[in-house]
Enzyme design. Structure first.
Site, short mmCIF file in Angstrom:
data_model
loop_
_atom_site.label_atom_id
_atom_site.label_comp_id
_atom_site.label_asym_id
_atom_site.label_seq_id
_atom_site.Cartn_x
_atom_site.Cartn_y
_atom_site.Cartn_z
N ASP A 67 -4.17 -36.26 -43.73
CA ASP A 67 -4.40 -36.29 -42.11
C ASP A 67 -3.28 -35.96 -41.16
O ASP A 67 -2.46 -36.98 -42.00
CB ASP A 67 -5.54 -37.43 -41.88
CG ASP A 67 -4.96 -38.86 -42.30
OD1 ASP A 67 -4.61 -39.19 -42.99
OD2 ASP A 67 -5.29 -39.49 -40.96
N ASP A 73 5.26 -36.16 -41.92
CA ASP A 73 3.60 -36.87 -41.55
C ASP A 73 2.51 -36.52 -41.94
O ASP A 73 2.08 -36.17 -41.16
CB ASP A 73 4.15 -37.96 -40.89
CG ASP A 73 2.96 -39.59 -40.30
OD1 ASP A 73 2.82 -39.74 -41.58
OD2 ASP A 73 2.63 -39.99 -39.62
N GLU A 114 -5.94 -42.29 -42.72
CA GLU A 114 -4.42 -43.30 -42.54
C GLU A 114 -4.57 -43.04 -41.21
O GLU A 114 -3.88 -44.36 -40.74
CB GLU A 114 -3.32 -42.66 -43.26
CG GLU A 114 -2.24 -43.69 -43.05
CD GLU A 114 -1.38 -43.90 -42.04
OE1 GLU A 114 0.16 -45.37 -42.81
OE2 GLU A 114 -1.31 -42.87 -41.59
N GLU A 115 -4.31 -41.98 -40.59
CA GLU A 115 -3.96 -42.02 -38.61
C GLU A 115 -5.21 -42.71 -38.05
O GLU A 115 -5.18 -42.83 -36.70
CB GLU A 115 -3.47 -41.24 -38.78
CG GLU A 115 -2.65 -40.01 -39.22
CD GLU A 115 -1.07 -41.33 -39.23
OE1 GLU A 115 -0.58 -41.86 -38.27
OE2 GLU A 115 0.10 -40.18 -39.70
N HIS A 123 4.71 -38.14 -35.51
CA HIS A 123 3.52 -39.41 -34.13
C HIS A 123 3.54 -39.20 -32.68
O HIS A 123 3.46 -39.57 -32.20
CB HIS A 123 3.67 -40.98 -34.24
CG HIS A 123 3.01 -40.82 -35.22
ND1 HIS A 123 1.86 -42.64 -34.98
CD2 HIS A 123 2.95 -41.06 -36.25
CE1 HIS A 123 1.74 -42.92 -36.52
NE2 HIS A 123 2.20 -41.52 -37.69
ZN LIG Z 1 1.71 -41.68 -39.51
ZN LIG Z 2 2.17 -41.11 -42.47
#
Ligand SMILES: [Zn+2]
Ligand SMILES: [Zn+2]
Ligand SMILES: [Zn+2]
Ligand SMILES: [Zn+2]
Lengths: 476, 476
Positions: B100, B132, B166-167, B445
């Site tokens: 994700d 990421d 995860e996010e 991010h």
């Molecule tokens: Zn992240």
């Molecule tokens: Zn990550």
């Protein structure tokens, strides 16, 4: 000579249904000055008010103020400049009020439609603008009408100034007052404003002062962008840490101002003034009720009243740029702006106050030895206003209160600023009186704003009676 | 014996266009786990990843995790449990990653469509998830494919755990790890996670620790509703004044923690550990660049690194309930909630930390003698994690780095928490290694997230090489 007022009072009582209908019509126009899409309603409200005054025989100019500065797609609502009577042998009273209102919608939590006057079995008349400030403005019109019905001549000439932007910064008003001080307003002997509230619910008051407000911000910045506190916590100077330290330096939890030099500017309490507070109809219970809890700093009503009316205070309002929503965010904000203000009182010179506060902030900042950057800003400042409560404008009003309500009024000062008082005082050089109609429970600016029928009808009597006492009061 | 890797490396170079296409396909699926309407895309991404692994000959279960707790209209994305190889004579490496991504839209300020991989002339591959964590996850798949093409057997068995939340709090992951510790994950010898970043842009690192985070709030309330500072300033206890005083008590502008007892919990610096910081490829200029300004607290790189990696820090994040928008509002907020957190390090026991901080807050509160009410809350807490960097998992990875990049890796700890490291360590009892692919400039991010082609391709070589060194490293 005691004014003959009985037949006037009788007509007010007889006309009360009509007066309530007048208020209902006014409340039905949603004249919200701070909402773009309601601007036509504000203008409509000004026109409705003008037509009411003309119907009573007054003359009216709807003074156009042009576009709203900074928001040029909006026409400012007109300032209503009116007259009723122009007998050169009579005294001239300038009356001020506003015909715009605060925002309101049912979904805010109103129990009834805010723009449909709704009267409950206790005579509470709910509606936006009922007490702030349509009821009081119509009180003057009601007084004229009842005089006419009673066949009594108004003992003074009325000069009217009713604006439509009070709830949105009174844009254009100061310029109008300045421009007309030596023209339309030139014959003014005294000024009367009915746009505030009794301290409680039973006893009327006359208000002879308000505190001023200097509003400041302190901006602290450093990192080029918001940082993650996991990655940079302990490594970077953090603007929030610095700002919190500055904001912590102004005031103690018990309200004591920590900025050196401020208290030296406050006028000492004289015996004369001290004697004004004990008779005021106000109890600590009243205070607890309006605070919604018992978090008052002081134990004695006189102390609470003096801190509300005649001492300065510093409040911390908030921080712009920091994390403010519910939940958790591990952010180091890159730029934060703390907002705080000081309420000022006689004899604080407001530029002197700013100098002292700025110096304090700069000294506190230097102590931090931070690599961040600090900027001190003056957001706005408005001076306190205070009048001599022994002036004939006040003694006349006090007699009118005693005549209508059977009690001597409380002599009060207010905590919050009403800038127009100062403008009239300074531009016209005449005594200004605040003569409220509504009570402390009216919830102006909140949901379920109301005006009690008693306050509206007896208040109408009071405004009329005041004009009679004013006409006869010796000017010493 | 030095592993024979040249033909593998050659295949990676030869397949690089295909690997980039694989990343392009992955980036094109906007698998944003924190946006309701993107949830189907997260699930689609999990299925795409499963099909890629199956095409390479791996076996995959998409473990369904049920509804999202508290948001039952949302199905959780599955946790991908995969295997590649099951030779009982080989070591078993558990690899973790997430499929994700963070939210992204062009209007946030991206220079290119965040979901269309865009490669500039410096080989920077822009796209949400590029670094990421889609790039690193695909690195494992690329390594498998290049081995197949080179005709080299993978020297270890891979156990895969790729999650899709995860996010968004890794909802469901800990339960899955706990449930499968003695089942699907039972043969695990070591764990490798590729989901963090080099300290700079040139030199790879191995990460053997992260700080923990205890997040707290202090809620101060008093008045029944927001008050006007003009009317009640100086009369009421103000929650903001009290809260600012509490928030001021935690940390000095130079980062020194003022809460007594906290620094006693920190593990002393040994000579062994101290020796790890000077060789780290990191300069104060690197720090200034990532801070976006020169507001670093320390002058020396070793001090900055130690405060980022091995000392605790307290950050003040913001205040809920106070005035936070631009402009001026003369409000006394009735209830304000200050948010702050402490980053924890060995040997701070996190419940002990909470006890100390709560006691500190209560003592500071008592000093205020305020009539307001204070509530201390634990918002969340996550322990620090640290591994022995001399474990064979690390020595094998260090050799692989030297083989691929020609330098010894930096041995680093991170400031921000990566909770899954701790879960694997505690539930499996096995050594966990963070082996990053991306560099410090990747802007995970943020807008314009990217992964450099060099990091992706050499990183793929590294992941494969690591498996070979791991297969041969003496376990001591
Ligand atoms: Zn992240
Ligand atoms: Zn990550
Ligand atoms: Zn008003
Ligand atoms: Zn108002």
């Amino acid at each position: 000579m005691v004014p003959q007022l009985d037949s006037y009072f009788k007509e007010v009582d007889g006309l009360q249904d009509k007066f309530i209908e007048r208020l209902r019509e006014a409340v039905a126009i949603p004249s919200i000055s701070s909402e773009d899409e309601r601007r036509p309603d504000v203008i409509k409200m000004g026109e409705w008010l003008a037509s009411q005054i003309r119907a009573l025989g007054g003359t009216v100019e709807l003074r156009q103020l042009g576009k709203q500065p900074g928001r040029e797609h909006l026409e400012l609502p007109p300032c209503l400049l009116g007259r009723y009577g122009d007998d050169p042998k009579k005294r001239n009273v300038l009356i001020y009020g506003h015909y715009d209102v605060q925002p309101a919608q049912l979904s805010d939590g109103w129990a009834t439609d805010p723009f449909a006057l709704s009267i409950d079995d206790k005579g509470r008349m709910y509606g936006r603008g009922s007490t702030d400030d349509k009821g009081p403005v119509l009180g003057w019109l009601n007084a004229i009408e009842a005089h006419q019905k009673a066949g009594i001549e108004l003992p003074v000439n009325l000069i009217m100034c009713f604006e439509g932007m009070e709830e949105n910064g009174s844009e254009g008003l100061d310029d109008t007052i300045r421009a007309e001080a030596k023209r339309f307003f030139k014959d003014t002997d005294v000024v009367c404003i009915s746009d505030n509230y009794w301290l409680g619910t039973e006893k009327p008051c006359l208000t002879y002062g308000v505190r001023g407000c200097n509003y400041y911000s302190v901006e602290v910045s450093g990192p080029g962008q918001d940082l993650h506190s996991g990655v940079y916590g302990g490594v970077s100077h953090e603007p929030m840490t610095d700002l919190i330290r500055i904001m912590n330096s102004f005031v103690d939890p018990d309200g004591t101002i920590l900025v050196k030099g401020i208290s030296d500017l406050v006028a000492p309490l004289t015996d004369d003034e001290a004697a004004l507070y004990p008779p005021i109809a106000f109890t600590m219970q009243d205070l607890y009720q309006s605070l919604g809890s018992e978090v008052a700093i002081h134990e004695k009503k006189e102390d609470a009243l003096m801190h509300k009316m005649r001492y300065p205070s510093i409040s911390l309002h908030g921080i712009e740029g920091a994390f403010y929503t519910p939940g958790a965010k591990t952010v180091i904000p890159a730029k934060v702006i703390g907002k705080f203000s000081i309420r000022t009182v006689p004899n604080m010179e407001i530029h002197e106050v700013t100098k002292i506060i700025q110096k304090h902030v700069e000294e506190e900042w230097a102590k931090l030895k931070s690599k961040n950057t600090m900027k001190f800003n003056i957001v706005h400042s408005g001076k306190w206003w205070v009048e001599d409560p022994k002036h004939w404008n006040y003694t006349a009003a006090a007699k009118a209160v005693e005549r209508v309500f059977g009690v001597k009024p409380d002599m009060t000062r207010e905590g919050g600023s009403i800038p127009v008082t100062l403008t009239f005082q300074e531009e016209l050089g005449k005594n200004v009186l605040l003569l409220p109609m509504g009570s402390s429970t009216d919830a102006a600016h909140s949901i379920n704003e109301k005006l009690d029928k008693r306050n509206y009808i007896e208040g109408t009597k009071l405004l009329g009676a005041y004009l009679h006492y004013l006409a006869e009061e010796p000017t010493k």
